[in-house]
Motif scaffolding. Sequence first.
Motif, mmCIF file in Angstrom:
data_model
loop_
_atom_site.group_PDB
_atom_site.id
_atom_site.type_symbol
_atom_site.label_atom_id
_atom_site.label_comp_id
_atom_site.label_asym_id
_atom_site.label_seq_id
_atom_site.Cartn_x
_atom_site.Cartn_y
_atom_site.Cartn_z
ATOM 1 N N ASN A 25 -1.323 12.595 -0.755
ATOM 2 C CA ASN A 25 -0.631 13.325 0.314
ATOM 3 C C ASN A 25 -1.551 14.291 1.055
ATOM 4 N N ASN A 84 -2.306 5.801 2.021
ATOM 5 C CA ASN A 84 -2.167 7.208 2.397
ATOM 6 C C ASN A 84 -1.728 7.302 3.858
ATOM 7 N N ASN A 90 -1.397 9.797 5.752
ATOM 8 C CA ASN A 90 -1.975 10.879 6.539
ATOM 9 C C ASN A 90 -3.207 10.449 7.338
ATOM 10 N N ASN A 120 7.706 4.836 -4.038
ATOM 11 C CA ASN A 120 6.393 4.924 -4.682
ATOM 12 C C ASN A 120 6.287 3.996 -5.878
#
Length: 426
Positions: free
Chosen positions: A170, A207, A209, A313
């Motif tokens: 994260n 990921n 981000n 997840n």
Amino acid sequence: MKNREIFLLFTSSIIIYSLVFDLSYLNIFNINWLYGNGEYQAYQIAFEFYKDDIWRWPITSNPNYGVDINNNIILSDNITFLNIIFKFISKFITSNFQFYGPWVLICLFLQSFFSYKVFFYYTQNIKYSFICSIFFIILPILLDRIFIHFALSAHWLVLWSFYLAIKDVNKNKFNYKWLLIFTIALLTNIYFFIVVMAIFSYSYLVNGNYNLNYKIKILAINYFYCLLILYLIGFFNMNVINYIQYGFGFYKSNLLTFFDSTGGFHLRNWSLLNIFDFKSMNGEEEGFGYLGLGGIVLFFILIYNLIFQKNKNFYKIFIFASIFFLIAISNNIHFANYNLINIDLNKYLLGIFSFIRSSGRYISVVYYIICISSFVLIYKYSRKINPLLIATVIIAIQLIDISGIFFEKNQLFKKNYNNLKSKLWD
């Protein structure tokens, strides 16, 4: 992490070490025990040739130890980075010595250390994290490797990779600790490097981000770094064609490996309770993955949560674990001793897979995903029963189930050679 926790982790590690190994092996000048075992003896002899030789380029060259495929220390199944370190140190030591005894203790400690870090990240609970860490140093899959492959005892590299991936998932900043773990893994065993690189790559790909261009940039830079390390240790100087070997589809895992209590390199029964004992095939000792009775309880806890808990997840992890499970069982799939599927591979695919000929070793990735996920889910979703109590009971079950190993270490280290009684030797 406070000094008290580190002391507790080290104490539990040395207790398990004394139960399965021998404290006298911590003495680096005690080398006699290595010569009672063919594998251990080969590691020590390769190291002695390496440390007594002059420095060469690449620094991993070991030409006096055999020819062709054995002319580099990284191909002797040794722990490359320790060989390099102790070659420097050997100039100040006048007698032969070994580092394998201390290495096993280091592996046990780091195994407990990184498992503790993983669980503390999820739970922020010191007691629960410590209890779970004990479970990770009494795993049959780890203890079995200690008795045959020192380099492959570094399962903590897998746990360290998972820990970094969990922390980074994260975040939007590259963690430079990955470069350190790539280096250590490459200089320990190529199988661990492949696992570490896969965990790193997958964690960055999922990921959210990072945009796609940044992901490609990060992966490319790190792959280039690893290629550079391979160059520096002489990997590309070796005749890799000769390294392609028979074994893929033979040194594999069985579909029942998590439940089959008989196996490993000593083909012993790891279960005192002996509830599960299935027939397996020759070569599947490389894919030995008995969870232990406590681990089997964790397995069913995980299955229950996969069915009833809605968490995206879970499915990201499930996909990753499935890839390694398929690699571990290979193209020659057995259920106990029954052959279900045998897929013929063309020579090009077979050549590629021959570089990971002992594909059964990758069952460890799935193994650790099962154990980590289950303990985390117990802590998060247990409402009526204290999760610390549940974890303690599971570990007690595990200890009882595998307790036979604590009384058999003398047999496992029994000398495997015959005394020469001919008058010629007199």
